[in-house]
Design an enzyme around this catalytic site. Structure first.
Site, PDB file in Angstrom:
ATOM      1  N   TYR A 177      39.670 -44.469 -37.390  1.00  0.00           N
ATOM      2  CA  TYR A 177      40.465 -43.436 -36.708  1.00  0.00           C
ATOM      3  C   TYR A 177      39.635 -42.775 -35.605  1.00  0.00           C
ATOM      4  O   TYR A 177      40.102 -42.626 -34.469  1.00  0.00           O
ATOM      5  CB  TYR A 177      40.918 -42.390 -37.722  1.00  0.00           C
ATOM      6  CG  TYR A 177      41.597 -41.181 -37.108  1.00  0.00           C
ATOM      7  CD1 TYR A 177      42.958 -41.188 -36.847  1.00  0.00           C
ATOM      8  CD2 TYR A 177      40.864 -40.029 -36.794  1.00  0.00           C
ATOM      9  CE1 TYR A 177      43.583 -40.084 -36.289  1.00  0.00           C
ATOM     10  CE2 TYR A 177      41.488 -38.916 -36.234  1.00  0.00           C
ATOM     11  CZ  TYR A 177      42.839 -38.950 -35.981  1.00  0.00           C
ATOM     12  OH  TYR A 177      43.450 -37.861 -35.415  1.00  0.00           O
TER      13      TYR A 177
ATOM     14  N   SER B 180      41.512 -36.498 -29.971  1.00  0.00           N
ATOM     15  CA  SER B 180      40.995 -35.666 -31.054  1.00  0.00           C
ATOM     16  C   SER B 180      39.617 -35.153 -30.684  1.00  0.00           C
ATOM     17  O   SER B 180      38.894 -35.776 -29.893  1.00  0.00           O
ATOM     18  CB  SER B 180      40.903 -36.488 -32.342  1.00  0.00           C
ATOM     19  OG  SER B 180      40.222 -35.782 -33.362  1.00  0.00           O
TER      20      SER B 180
END
Length: 256
Positions: free
Chosen positions: A151, A138
C-alpha cells in the site's frame, strides 16, 4: 480550485474519505457522482443520499473503466472534476515466498493501476472542460508503515506520477491536485491506534482542513500529520521510520 458549479466524479466514494468529500461537494451545490465496486454499498448510498449519483464500477477492471468513461461523457458531458480516491490496504508479511503471486500485487492493480487507467480514460473530457484532477495518495508516500508495505509503495508511486502529470498538463488548462491524508479514522484503519508516531484524525477534520487548502489553491495538500511526516523524512528519517515500525510491528501477519 473553484468549489461550486462543478460536475464531480469520485471513485471509491461509497464510504470513508470518498463519501465525506462527496457530501461536502454536494453541500456546496455541485453535481456529484460516486463509484464503488460493491453494489450493496451503491444501493445504500442511493437510499441515504439521494442528491448523490451512485454507479457501480471497479477501478481494477479496464473494461469497467472504459464503460464508465463512455457513460460519463454521454450523461455528464460537463464533468470537470475527477477525484481518484479508490484504494485498498492489506497487511502483508514479506519474509516468505507468497503462495498467491496474483494476490500479492492486488494493491498495485487497484491503488496505482486504477488511478493511472481512470485518469487516462477521462483525460480528453478533463482537457475539453479545462477541469481539475485530484489524486488521493497518502502521507505514507513519504515514510512507510511497514505492516502495509505494498500500500505504501503504491502511494509513493501515485505521488511521483501526479508530479509528472502536473508538468505534462501545464499548458492544457487542467489543474492537478494531490491530497495526501494522514491516518484517518475509517474502516480501512480500524486496527490502528493513536501513539507511537501515529496521530489519527476524523474524516470531518480531513475535509475541513482539505477544503481550506483547496480554497487557497494549494496543489499538494498535506493535512494533519502529513506535513510533519514529510519534514521528518528530511531531517530525521531513521527516527521516524523506527517509530512507524514500532507502531505497526504487531500488525504484520504471521508468516505462512
Amino acid at each position: 480550485m473553484k468549489l461550486t458549479g462543478r460536475t464531480i466524479l469520485i471513485t471509491g466514494g461509497t464510504a470513508g474519505i470518498g463519501l465525506a468529500f462527496a457530501l461536502k461537494f454536494a453541500e456546496l451545490g455541485n453535481q456529484v457522482i460516486v463509484t464503488g465496486r460493491r453494489q450493496r454499498l451503491i444501493e445504500d448510498v442511493k437510499r441515504r443520499y439521494p442528491k448523490l449519483h451512485a454507479i457501480q464500477s471497479d477501478v481494477a477492471d479496464p473494461d469497467q473503466i472504459r464503460a464508465l468513461a463512455t457513460r460519463m461523457a454521454a450523461e455528464f458531458p460537463r464533468l470537470d472534476v475527477l477525484m481518484n480516491n479508490a484504494g485498498i490496504s492489506l497487511y502483508k508479511n514479506l519474509k516468505g515466498t507468497a503462495t498467491d503471486l496474483a494476490g500479492l500485487t492486488k494493491e498495485l492493480e487497484v491503488n496505482a493501476g486504477g488511478v493511472i487507467r481512470v485518469t487516462s480514460a477521462f483525460m480528453d473530457l478533463l482537457k475539453a472542460n479545462k477541469g481539475t484532477l485530484i489524486n488521493v495518495s497518502s502521507a505514507l508516500a513519504f515514510v512507510p508503515l511497514p505492516c502495509i508495505p505494498i500500500y505504501c509503495a503504491t502511494k509513493a508511486a501515485i505521488h511521483s506520477y501526479t508530479q509528472s502529470l502536473r508538468f505534462q498538463l501545464e499548458e492544457t488548462g487542467v489543474e492537478v491536485i494531490e491530497l495526501m491524508p494522514p491516518a484517518v479514522k475509517t474502516d480501512m484503519t480500524a486496527d490502528l491506534r493513536d501513539g507511537d508516531g501515529i496521530t489519527m484524525i476524523t474524516t470531518d477534520e480531513l475535509v475541513k482542513q482539505s477544503f481550506k487548502s483547496l480554497r487557497k489553491g494549494t496543489l499538494e495538500i498535506r493535512p494533519g500529520q502529513s506535513s510533519q511526516l514529510a519534514l521528518m523524512r528530511r531531517i530525521a528519517p531513521d527516527f521516524i521510520n523506527a517509530q512507524l515500525w514500532k507502531a505497526s510491528r504487531k500488525l504484520v501477519p504471521a508468516a505462512v
